[in-house]
Design a protein around this motif. Structure first.
Motif, PDB file in Angstrom:
ATOM      1  N   SER A 163      -3.577 -11.089  -4.423  1.00 46.34           N
ATOM      2  CA  SER A 163      -4.951 -10.988  -3.956  1.00 46.34           C
ATOM      3  C   SER A 163      -4.984 -10.261  -2.612  1.00 46.34           C
ATOM      4  O   SER A 163      -4.158 -10.529  -1.746  1.00 46.34           O
ATOM      5  N   MET A 183      -4.661  -8.098 -15.318  1.00 48.16           N
ATOM      6  CA  MET A 183      -5.612  -8.324 -14.228  1.00 48.16           C
ATOM      7  C   MET A 183      -5.282  -9.539 -13.372  1.00 48.16           C
ATOM      8  O   MET A 183      -5.460  -9.517 -12.179  1.00 48.16           O
ATOM      9  N   THR A 220       0.842  -1.200   0.000  1.00 50.17           N
ATOM     10  CA  THR A 220       0.000   0.000   0.000  1.00 50.17           C
ATOM     11  C   THR A 220       0.874   1.247   0.000  1.00 50.17           C
ATOM     12  O   THR A 220       2.056   1.189   0.315  1.00 50.17           O
ATOM     13  N   SER A 226      -1.684  -9.767 -10.322  1.00 54.48           N
ATOM     14  CA  SER A 226      -1.497  -9.045  -9.066  1.00 54.48           C
ATOM     15  C   SER A 226      -1.768  -9.979  -7.892  1.00 54.48           C
ATOM     16  O   SER A 226      -2.384 -11.021  -8.028  1.00 54.48           O
ATOM     17  N   PRO A 266      -4.027   0.667  -2.535  1.00 58.61           N
ATOM     18  CA  PRO A 266      -3.374  -0.613  -2.804  1.00 58.61           C
ATOM     19  C   PRO A 266      -2.535  -0.517  -4.086  1.00 58.61           C
ATOM     20  O   PRO A 266      -3.029  -0.124  -5.141  1.00 58.61           O
ATOM     21  N   ALA A 292      -1.286  -2.825  -5.983  1.00 60.86           N
ATOM     22  CA  ALA A 292      -1.712  -3.727  -7.056  1.00 60.86           C
ATOM     23  C   ALA A 292      -2.822  -3.096  -7.888  1.00 60.86           C
ATOM     24  O   ALA A 292      -2.796  -3.153  -9.125  1.00 60.86           O
ATOM     25  N   LYS A 293      -3.798  -2.480  -7.242  1.00 57.74           N
ATOM     26  CA  LYS A 293      -4.914  -1.849  -7.967  1.00 57.74           C
ATOM     27  C   LYS A 293      -4.421  -0.661  -8.793  1.00 57.74           C
ATOM     28  O   LYS A 293      -4.873  -0.440  -9.911  1.00 57.74           O
ATOM     29  N   LEU A 294      -3.490   0.118  -8.221  1.00 56.66           N
ATOM     30  CA  LEU A 294      -2.951   1.274  -8.938  1.00 56.66           C
ATOM     31  C   LEU A 294      -2.177   0.817 -10.176  1.00 56.66           C
ATOM     32  O   LEU A 294      -2.322   1.387 -11.253  1.00 56.66           O
ATOM     33  N   GLN A 314      -2.668  -1.945 -11.861  1.00 55.70           N
ATOM     34  CA  GLN A 314      -3.665  -2.422 -12.829  1.00 55.70           C
ATOM     35  C   GLN A 314      -4.322  -1.243 -13.534  1.00 55.70           C
ATOM     36  O   GLN A 314      -4.520  -1.264 -14.750  1.00 55.70           O
ATOM     37  N   MET A 315      -4.670  -0.225 -12.759  1.00 56.37           N
ATOM     38  CA  MET A 315      -5.330   0.950 -13.306  1.00 56.37           C
ATOM     39  C   MET A 315      -4.456   1.624 -14.370  1.00 56.37           C
ATOM     40  O   MET A 315      -4.953   2.118 -15.381  1.00 56.37           O
ATOM     41  N   PRO A 333      -8.313   4.138  -6.300  1.00 58.88           N
ATOM     42  CA  PRO A 333      -8.843   3.129  -5.370  1.00 58.88           C
ATOM     43  C   PRO A 333      -8.196   3.249  -3.996  1.00 58.88           C
ATOM     44  O   PRO A 333      -6.993   3.494  -3.893  1.00 58.88           O
TER      45      PRO A 333
END
Length: 86
Positions: free
Chosen positions: A83, A78, A27, A81, A65, A67-69, A71-72, A54
């Motif tokens: 979990s 998808m 994070t 990353s 997070p 991982a979400k950044l 991916q974005m 996110p």
């Protein structure tokens, strides 16, 4: 004619380090995420409030997070990353 400070243009800010992987840094703070996106601190907080960045909430603290950044931004597919749920 000499240039004064007010008329000189600043070069664009460059990232000093690459976006970390989700395993290195799971994070990050909203201002940190904003720097990777090229946003000012205030703009990053506004984008997070609108849901454009996110976030995870822990009490009053909000973290982004990695991982979400990633991916974005299209840096990770998808499925590659980590979990966030067990």
């Amino acid at each position: 004619m000499t240039r004064t400070q007010s008329t000189t243009r600043r070069p664009p800010r460059r990232l000093r380090r690459p976006l970390p992987s989700a395993t290195e840094q799971p994070t990050m703070t909203i201002p940190e995420a904003g720097t990777f996106l090229g946003l000012a601190r205030c703009t990053a907080y506004e984008a997070a409030a609108r849901g454009e960045i996110p976030t995870l909430e822990f009490g009053r603290r909000k973290l982004v997070p990695t991982a979400k950044l990633r991916q974005m931004l299209g840096l990770d597919p998808m499925g590659d990353s980590i979990s966030l749920t067990s």
